[in-house]
Design an enzyme around this catalytic site. Structure first.
Site, PDB file in Angstrom:
ATOM      1  N   ASP A  75       0.951  -0.966  -0.006  1.00  0.00           N
ATOM      2  CA  ASP A  75       0.042  -0.272  -0.060  1.00  0.00           C
ATOM      3  C   ASP A  75       0.791   1.136  -0.035  1.00  0.00           C
ATOM      4  O   ASP A  75       1.563   1.762   1.134  1.00  0.00           O
ATOM      5  CB  ASP A  75      -0.745  -0.088   1.386  1.00  0.00           C
ATOM      6  CG  ASP A  75      -1.536   1.236   1.542  1.00  0.00           C
ATOM      7  OD1 ASP A  75      -1.661   2.115   0.596  1.00  0.00           O
ATOM      8  OD2 ASP A  75      -2.537   1.208   2.562  1.00  0.00           O
TER       9      ASP A  75
ATOM     10  N   ASP B 257     -12.851   5.364   1.964  1.00  0.00           N
ATOM     11  CA  ASP B 257     -11.208   5.463   2.027  1.00  0.00           C
ATOM     12  C   ASP B 257     -10.711   6.987   2.033  1.00  0.00           C
ATOM     13  O   ASP B 257     -10.603   7.586   1.022  1.00  0.00           O
ATOM     14  CB  ASP B 257     -10.508   4.463   0.990  1.00  0.00           C
ATOM     15  CG  ASP B 257      -8.921   4.103   1.297  1.00  0.00           C
ATOM     16  OD1 ASP B 257      -8.653   5.124   2.225  1.00  0.00           O
ATOM     17  OD2 ASP B 257      -8.378   3.556   0.336  1.00  0.00           O
TER      18      ASP B 257
ATOM     19  N   GLU C  26      -7.415   0.715  -4.135  1.00  0.00           N
ATOM     20  CA  GLU C  26      -7.243   0.667  -2.659  1.00  0.00           C
ATOM     21  C   GLU C  26      -8.314  -0.035  -1.947  1.00  0.00           C
ATOM     22  O   GLU C  26      -8.512  -0.846  -1.264  1.00  0.00           O
ATOM     23  CB  GLU C  26      -6.527   2.009  -2.104  1.00  0.00           C
ATOM     24  CG  GLU C  26      -5.356   2.160  -2.369  1.00  0.00           C
ATOM     25  CD  GLU C  26      -4.852   3.812  -2.352  1.00  0.00           C
ATOM     26  OE1 GLU C  26      -5.627   4.481  -1.907  1.00  0.00           O
ATOM     27  OE2 GLU C  26      -3.583   3.903  -2.847  1.00  0.00           O
TER      28      GLU C  26
ATOM     29  N   LYS D 106       2.962  11.153  -3.676  1.00  0.00           N
ATOM     30  CA  LYS D 106       1.850  10.597  -4.324  1.00  0.00           C
ATOM     31  C   LYS D 106       0.813  11.749  -4.905  1.00  0.00           C
ATOM     32  O   LYS D 106       0.075  11.338  -5.921  1.00  0.00           O
ATOM     33  CB  LYS D 106       1.000   9.630  -3.476  1.00  0.00           C
ATOM     34  CG  LYS D 106      -0.094   8.857  -4.095  1.00  0.00           C
ATOM     35  CD  LYS D 106      -0.174   7.847  -3.143  1.00  0.00           C
ATOM     36  CE  LYS D 106      -1.779   7.052  -3.287  1.00  0.00           C
ATOM     37  NZ  LYS D 106      -2.245   6.159  -2.584  1.00  0.00           N
TER      38      LYS D 106
HETATM   39  N1  ATP Z   1      -6.666   9.748  14.812  1.00  0.00           N
HETATM   40  C1  ATP Z   1      -6.658  10.606  13.776  1.00  0.00           C
HETATM   41  N2  ATP Z   1      -7.531  11.537  13.497  1.00  0.00           N
HETATM   42  C2  ATP Z   1      -7.466  12.259  12.269  1.00  0.00           C
HETATM   43  N3  ATP Z   1      -6.688  12.110  11.444  1.00  0.00           N
HETATM   44  C3  ATP Z   1      -5.634  10.969  11.469  1.00  0.00           C
HETATM   45  C4  ATP Z   1      -5.657  10.348  12.833  1.00  0.00           C
HETATM   46  N4  ATP Z   1      -4.887   9.360  12.529  1.00  0.00           N
HETATM   47  C5  ATP Z   1      -4.343   9.393  11.225  1.00  0.00           C
HETATM   48  N5  ATP Z   1      -5.117  10.510  10.757  1.00  0.00           N
HETATM   49  C6  ATP Z   1      -4.565  11.081   9.384  1.00  0.00           C
HETATM   50  O1  ATP Z   1      -4.681  10.153   8.345  1.00  0.00           O
HETATM   51  C7  ATP Z   1      -3.778  10.391   7.527  1.00  0.00           C
HETATM   52  C8  ATP Z   1      -3.030   9.141   6.893  1.00  0.00           C
HETATM   53  O2  ATP Z   1      -3.847   8.215   6.634  1.00  0.00           O
HETATM   54  P1  ATP Z   1      -3.380   6.972   5.739  1.00  0.00           P
HETATM   55  O3  ATP Z   1      -2.106   6.401   6.370  1.00  0.00           O
HETATM   56  O4  ATP Z   1      -4.312   6.021   5.881  1.00  0.00           O
HETATM   57  O5  ATP Z   1      -3.092   7.504   4.602  1.00  0.00           O
HETATM   58  P2  ATP Z   1      -2.294   7.114   3.192  1.00  0.00           P
HETATM   59  O6  ATP Z   1      -2.730   5.738   2.786  1.00  0.00           O
HETATM   60  O7  ATP Z   1      -0.943   7.545   3.387  1.00  0.00           O
HETATM   61  O8  ATP Z   1      -2.705   8.053   2.264  1.00  0.00           O
HETATM   62  P3  ATP Z   1      -3.632   7.807   0.754  1.00  0.00           P
HETATM   63  O9  ATP Z   1      -4.338   6.598   0.882  1.00  0.00           O
HETATM   64  O10 ATP Z   1      -4.464   8.908   0.590  1.00  0.00           O
HETATM   65  O11 ATP Z   1      -2.587   7.940  -0.277  1.00  0.00           O
HETATM   66  C9  ATP Z   1      -3.012  11.491   7.891  1.00  0.00           C
HETATM   67  O12 ATP Z   1      -3.332  12.833   7.120  1.00  0.00           O
HETATM   68  C10 ATP Z   1      -3.109  11.488   9.286  1.00  0.00           C
HETATM   69  O13 ATP Z   1      -2.974  12.969   9.763  1.00  0.00           O
HETATM   70 MG    MG Z   2      -3.960   4.647   1.795  1.00  0.00          MG
END
Ligand code: ATP
Ligand code: MG
Lengths: 549, 184
Positions: free
Chosen positions: A8, A193, A171, A70
């Site tokens: 991922d 998502d 995803e 990304k």
């Molecule tokens: N407890 C929380 N409350 C609010 N936001 C959160 C919390 N924990 C994580 N996040 C937010 O979630 C985001 C990261 O999520 P995730 O890891 O699912 O994204 P990603 O997979 O990297 O991104 P994408 O799928 O969009 O490419 C960040 O913006 C982070 O600040």
């Molecule tokens: Mg993601």
């Protein structure tokens, strides 16, 4: 024994896993962490640092730290949303060949696929260390609404990291696979998502081992990054007011406010109010300031309301596209870190009239699905791999495959069949400025259609077909994809030639075009250069610069 | 017979019949409903999805199966596109029509192609507008879906206020206003 990695590749965080006979095993970082920040630092001391270790350079030398790549991969630098996102990063991005964005750090110029390949290479090496075996095959996930150019660029990143990318999967589809694999369910689900940079919502029908995506909508420019920016802007105004210095033009200062904003945001997911101070703000002129803050959840919700409303609007839209009533949905999966925000969950519950499913791990489920698909494609898959066997998930440094002591049992679960969809309508320019639709948005992939064309002038030996993406009947209202060129045609009276053009969207969601002259049967591989996509593969996989410390 | 020869025979059959109808490709009676089409397509997917044969077929065989499968997908999509929808959804330029158009007629004469492509100016795509304008624009889109024309006009005006440069928004507004004028 070959091991296929499910990856991922996220905006903020990346996760990798493999399917084992007892469950899904996650690839761990040096500190045992499953989640690897998608951050790449090129510190002044030299070398390339990726993941958790790279994060600390964000404060000391923000201009040398690349994050959220990304948001730019496979994009056209001139797109307004790209320009907007560029205001949120402190590293330098310029326009390169074919209008693709290029990162410039010190004297190095790197394409976005090159940048992302550092993250993939980091995961590949961690996997090889953990499993004690070389890793080559991979399935990488992408947002469902990623375009052709973004998909091609992601594949290119994999290639540069020395991976053989067997498949890109969407995803939300990966999340649904992890949820339903081996369960033999008959049900309709929604996957919401909301991650760091992108937002997707998909409606799926589960029919035994068949996972059919009925419709998918999304916004590849909507995520937690935007929420951080909304809050950071408020903090910046406050700092401006108390210190009489506008922090906005100062990279390091804004980065600190963004990071502070993210922490406040996360805290507010669990608490009604956040109070404290951001320390060590280096103002120009050598002054160091401290910014006290006090933000209630309600205040934060007001700042992000527009973004959250947008996700809900898209969700209502996908229900229309799938032509179903929200009550037909029997489970709503929350995926991505931003679904931890209570306001998001509440509004989701209102739309579907049921509490969303928050029991799955929103950070890991996508990689888990990718690992299952990777295992399925290489054949190493058993029913113990899905969510149903969550208790059996193998962890830290415990890999039955690596030790080679456990032989894989016969495949007991039926291999999953993923019916994913075409992300956007593909059409061609016809006379009078109109379009003819060839492949509909939300049609199942792989899909192929062919059309017969003719010439409009006598002795015309060259035909150009403009292709576009979008839903409008008028060509100019859509996004141009590029021009397809058929050359060296035999000179004939107009209308005499019959040229058949085949359009195929493959299982990765990437468009391929082939043309043949029906009379002569002569085939031409038509080439379509998508704007913003990486220009013809550059060099062998060894193009990846060393990432040793 | 093995699964391998089953799928190869099926693929040859599909590819051999160039002018088969969608129902013939899916092997269902003409005039079958959406449920029957879906069931038939799932059956084909369970047998012939190229992912299932990745390791057992040669490259040429896999290409054959993929082509046949991709045509079956097009047949399924064609039947899905014909379903009748009760909600009347009108697409405004550049906005995804949420539902495939009902039995879109395929021109009998192939569309002719202009000899030389006119280079397209960048800046026509609907997403070439400010993010705020985009939010209003999406709201206009929703209003249209509800059949709320005045609501759509209002949202489009808000969008134009946040992005006065966008020709696209202006033409969308003109279209919707024309529609309002046509209504009693
Ligand atoms: N407890 C929380 N409350 C609010 N936001 C959160 C919390 N924990 C994580 N996040 C937010 O979630 C985001 C990261 O999520 P995730 O890891 O699912 O994204 P990603 O997979 O990297 O991104 P994408 O799928 O969009 O490419 C960040 O913006 C982070 O600040
Ligand atoms: Mg993601």
């Amino acid at each position: 024994m070959s091991v296929a990695l499910g990856i991922d590749l996220g905006t903020t965080n990346s996760v990798a896993a493999i399917a084992t006979p007892t469950g899904v095993e996650f690839i761990l970082g040096a500190r045992g962490e499953r989640v690897h920040p998608s951050v790449i630092a090129f510190p002044a001391s030299g070398g390339v640092v990726v993941g958790t270790d790279a994060k600390r350079y964000r404060l000391s030398e923000p201009q040398h730290v690349v994050h959220s790549a990304k948001r730019f991969i496979g994009q056209n630098t001139r797109a307004p949303l790209v320009q907007l996102a560029l205001t949120g990063v402190r590293y330098n991005v310029v326009e390169g060949p074919n209008q693709q964005p290029i990162v410039v750090v010190r004297d190095r110029r790197m394409t976005m696929p090159e940048i992302s390949s550092h993250v993939l290479l980091h995961l590949k090496r961690a996997a090889e260390r953990q499993l004690g075996t070389p890793v080559k095959d991979a399935v990488i996930t992408v947002p469902a609404n990623f375009t052709d150019g973004q998909r091609q660029a992601t594949r290119e990143a994999g290639r540069l990291a020395g991976l053989d990318v067997m498949r890109l999967i969407n995803e939300p589809t990966a999340a649904a696979l992890a949820y339903g694999f081996g369960q033999d369910r008959e049900q309709m689900i929604a996957v919401f998502d909301f991650g760091g940079g992108t937002f997707d919502v998909s409606i799926l029908q589960l029919d035994g081992e068949v996972f059919e995506v009925l419709a998918s909508e999304g916004d590849f420019f909507l995520g937690g990054d935007d929420l951080d920016r909304a809050l950071a802007e408020n903090l910046a105004s406050e700092l401006h007011r108390i210190s009489r210095v506008d922090p906005r033009p100062h990279a390091a200062l804004m980065m600190k406010l963004m990071m502070g904003a993210e922490q406040i945001k996360m805290y507010l997911s669990d608490s009604e109010a956040a109070e404290g101070e951001i320390e060590g703000l280096d103002l120009p002129g050598g002054r160091v300031s401290t910014l006290p803050f006090s933000v209630t959840r309600a205040q934060f919700e007001a700042m992000i309301a527009g973004y959250v409303e947008r996700t809900m609007a898209v969700t209502r839209q996908v229900l229309v596209a799938a032509n179903i009533d929200p009550r037909m949905i029997s489970d709503v999966l929350c995926v991505g870190g931003s679904t931890r925000i209570p306001m998001v969950r509440q509004q989701l519950a209102e739309i579907f009239r049921r509490e969303p499913n928050i029991s799955i791990n929103p950070d890991e489920v996508v990689a888990q699905g990718a690992a299952i698909q990777a295992g399925s494609l290489t054949g190493d898959l058993t029913s113990g791999t899905g969510m149903g066997a969550r208790d059996a998930v193998a962890t830290a440094g415990h890999s039955p495959l690596a030790r080679g002591t456990i032989t894989l049992p016969e495949i007991t679960a039926k291999r999953p069949v993923l019916l994913d969809v075409n992300p956007a309508t593909l059409a061609i320019h016809t006379a009078g400025g109109f379009t003819e639709r060839l492949l509909d948005k939300n049609a199942p992939i792989p899909i192929e259609r062919s059309r017969v064309f003719t010439t409009s002038r006598d002795n015309q030996t060259r035909v150009e077909i403009d292709c576009c993406r979008g839903e409008s009947r008028r060509y100019t209202d859509n996004e141009p994809l590029g021009t397809l060129l058929l050359d060296d045609l035999p000179p004939r009276p107009r209308g005499d030639l019959q040229i058949e053009v085949q359009f195929r969207v493959d299982a990765d969601g990437i468009l391929h075009v082939r043309a043949s002259d029906l009379a002569s049967g002569q085939q031409q591989e038509a080439h379509l250069q998508v704007l913003g996509a990486p220009v013809a593969p550059a060099g062998p996989a060894s193009g990846v610069p060393d990432d040793k410390p | 017979m093995s699964a391998r020869s089953d799928v190869l025979l099926w693929a040859q059959r599909v590819i051999g019949r160039k002018d088969a109808t969608a129902c013939q490709i899916l092997d269902i009676p003409a005039g079958s409903g959406l449920d029957a089409a879906q069931q038939a397509f799932h059956k084909i997917a369970r047998m012939a999805h190229p992912d299932l044969h990745r390791r057992t077929l040669t490259a040429d065989e896999l290409e054959l199966v993929t082509t046949a499968y991709a045509r079956a997908a097009a047949a399924y999509q064609e039947l899905r596109g014909q379903r009748t929808v009760t909600t009347r959804i009108r697409a405004i330029p550049g906005v995804p029509a949420a539902v495939p158009p009902t039995t879109q007629a395929i021109p009998t004469a192939p569309p002719s192609i202009k000899a030389i492509a006119v280079p397209e100016e960048p800046g026509h795509a609907p997403n070439k507008m400010g993010s705020k304008a985009l939010i209003y624009y999406r709201k206009a889109e929703l209003a249209l879906r509800r059949g709320d024309l005045p609501g759509a006009v209002l949202q489009l005006k808000m969008a134009i206020a946040s992005d006065p440069q966008s020709q696209f928004l202006r033409s969308a507004l003109a279209e919707v206003e024309a529609e309002v004028a046509r209504k009693p």
